[in-house]
Design a protein around this motif. Structure first.
Motif, short mmCIF file in Angstrom:
data_model
loop_
_atom_site.label_atom_id
_atom_site.label_comp_id
_atom_site.label_asym_id
_atom_site.label_seq_id
_atom_site.Cartn_x
_atom_site.Cartn_y
_atom_site.Cartn_z
N ASP A 93 12.82 18.24 -57.36
CA ASP A 93 13.55 18.52 -58.61
C ASP A 93 13.23 17.46 -59.66
O ASP A 93 13.00 17.79 -60.84
N ARG A 94 13.22 16.19 -59.27
CA ARG A 94 12.94 15.11 -60.23
C ARG A 94 11.59 15.33 -60.91
O ARG A 94 11.49 15.23 -62.15
N SER A 102 5.84 22.53 -62.53
CA SER A 102 6.78 22.97 -63.58
C SER A 102 6.08 23.96 -64.50
O SER A 102 5.06 23.62 -65.10
N ASN A 158 18.32 26.67 -64.89
CA ASN A 158 18.60 25.49 -64.06
C ASN A 158 17.73 25.53 -62.81
O ASN A 158 18.01 26.29 -61.89
N ASP A 159 16.69 24.73 -62.79
CA ASP A 159 15.75 24.74 -61.67
C ASP A 159 16.28 23.85 -60.54
O ASP A 159 16.46 22.65 -60.73
N ARG A 160 16.52 24.45 -59.37
CA ARG A 160 17.06 23.72 -58.24
C ARG A 160 16.30 24.12 -56.97
O ARG A 160 16.19 25.32 -56.67
N THR A 161 15.80 23.14 -56.22
CA THR A 161 15.12 23.43 -54.96
C THR A 161 16.15 23.67 -53.87
O THR A 161 17.09 22.89 -53.72
N ASN A 218 9.00 25.71 -59.85
CA ASN A 218 10.17 26.38 -60.43
C ASN A 218 9.81 27.85 -60.65
O ASN A 218 8.63 28.23 -60.63
N GLN A 276 10.61 27.46 -55.55
CA GLN A 276 11.48 26.43 -54.97
C GLN A 276 12.77 27.00 -54.38
O GLN A 276 13.49 26.29 -53.68
N TYR A 296 11.68 18.36 -63.33
CA TYR A 296 12.39 18.05 -64.58
C TYR A 296 11.58 17.15 -65.49
O TYR A 296 11.47 17.39 -66.70
N ASN A 327 18.33 18.63 -68.02
CA ASN A 327 17.80 18.19 -66.72
C ASN A 327 16.73 17.11 -66.90
O ASN A 327 16.65 16.16 -66.13
N GLN A 332 15.53 16.61 -53.76
CA GLN A 332 15.80 15.76 -54.92
C GLN A 332 14.52 15.28 -55.57
O GLN A 332 14.40 15.24 -56.81
#
Length: 372
Positions: free
Chosen positions: A310-311, A240, A206-209, A114, A197, A314, A364, A307
């Motif tokens: 991201d999992r 993270s 909001n951390d999004r790949t 992230n 990412q 988080y 998240n 996904q």
């Protein structure tokens, strides 16, 4: 660059400097008036305005003496480590990490992280690995941050490689394929890599790949193996990084508020450099670096892989009292008071945006725990 140079060293334009290049690069920096001016301004911000002509020759001599014994990349990074230790002591209350026991120092990993701070995210990853006697990583950095030649030199001395974000059209595809090849080349030759990412910091928390990043990883391998085989080969580990307080949070919140209000936000010429300096020198509170598990298994698409990254980001994200207070969770009175005082530095819509910035990792984390 000649065709023969490209054959012998196809990544010369983007790769970090080698040990045998360090001496010439450092010599060039010492003789760069722009670099010396920048260092003088950083060390003596007030005096440099009226006495710069007197200070700059002294700074040049002192700097030459300081780097005179540096002969290779390890020596340069050892020198940087001295400054890093002082910075951590001044700007953090605590630095912790988790997950390093999952990693083997004999293996190279592609750390997909992230992204909250331009310089400090990879610096903290390197620092905790350095403290445990593990090798430092090669760092992906956008060419938008390298407008000054001396900045590019400094970053490449510190094992950074260049992501060409300014390329367009056919040139962009060539640049992406070269980058993809370099990342695979590094991993296969035992050099770990850190990369964000997605392009740009997650200013809203909001951390999004970005699946497009993962498609880029595959570009240079698509003729030889499946996407899933490429994922296995790259040894991807999600990371993270969490800051109790983000030194750039107010400027991020004001930028997002301006975009929400007018639809546009124009960066000033040196805003990225200012963000780097603020991120380095500003108060961070407790910082935690969490290394996830190397990703294994079948992934048919970049979206599926995104996904899973991201999992892990988080789930492993360390939730500070500032995060919990922002999300309305139970925290002690002092932590709540400190966070409220921190929020008070911005006004109007920016205040709610900043609060949400700290709350989003909590939401998240809960969704990831619930498998949503």
């Amino acid at each position: 660059m000649s065709e023969q140079d490209l054959v012998n060293d196809p990544y010369q334009a983007i790769r970090p400097y080698r040990d045998d290049e360090v001496g010439d690069v450092l010599n060039g920096l010492i003789h760069s008036d722009e670099f010396i001016r920048a260092i003088t301004h950083y060390q003596f911000p007030r005096m440099s305005e009226w006495a710069g002509w007197l200070l700059r020759p002294v700074v040049r001599i002192l700097l030459a003496a300081r780097i005179g014994d540096v002969e290779d990349i390890h020596g340069f990074q050892t020198m940087v480590a001295d400054y890093m230790a002082k910075m951590i002591a001044r700007t953090t209350t605590r630095l912790s990490c988790s997950g390093l026991e999952r990693l083997d120092d004999d293996e190279a990993y592609l750390f997909v992280s992230n992204h909250r701070d331009i310089a400090m995210d990879p610096a903290f990853v390197n620092w905790v690995r350095y403290q445990y006697g593990m090798s430092t990583v090669r760092i992906a950095i956008g060419d938008n941050l390298l407008r000054k030649p001396y900045v590019s030199d400094l970053m490449r001395l510190n094992k950074s490689f260049i992501v060409n974000r300014s390329a367009r059209g056919r040139e962009m595809m060539t640049a992406l394929n070269q980058l993809s090849g370099y990342i695979d080349h590094s991993i296969q030759n035992g050099h770990s890599i850190w990369i964000a990412q997605r392009e740009g910091r997650a200013k809203d928390g909001n951390d999004r790949t970005d699946p497009a990043l993962l498609k880029m990883f595959y570009m240079s391998q698509r003729k030889e193996r499946s996407f899933s085989e490429a994922v296995e080969r790259l040894n991807i580990v999600p990371v993270s990084i969490s800051y109790e307080y983000d030194p750039c949070d107010a400027s991020k919140a004001n930028e997002l508020a301006a975009k929400a209000s007018s639809g546009v936000y124009e960066k000033s010429e040196f805003e990225d450099i200012d963000s780097i300096v603020k991120g380095i020198t500003g108060n961070k509170g407790h910082v935690h670096v969490a290394f996830g598990e190397p990703i294994r298994g079948q992934f048919d698409t970049p979206e599926q892989l995104a996904q899973e990254i991201d999992r892990q980001i988080y789930i492993n994200y360390y939730l500070h009292p500032s995060n919990l207070a922002a999300a309305g969770e139970q925290v002690d009175a002092q932590a709540k008071s400190l966070f409220d005082a921190h929020l008070a530095q911005v006004e109007g819509p920016a205040r709610e945006i900043m609060k949400q910035m700290y709350a989003n990792p909590v939401f998240n984390h809960k969704r990831a725990e619930a498998g949503v």
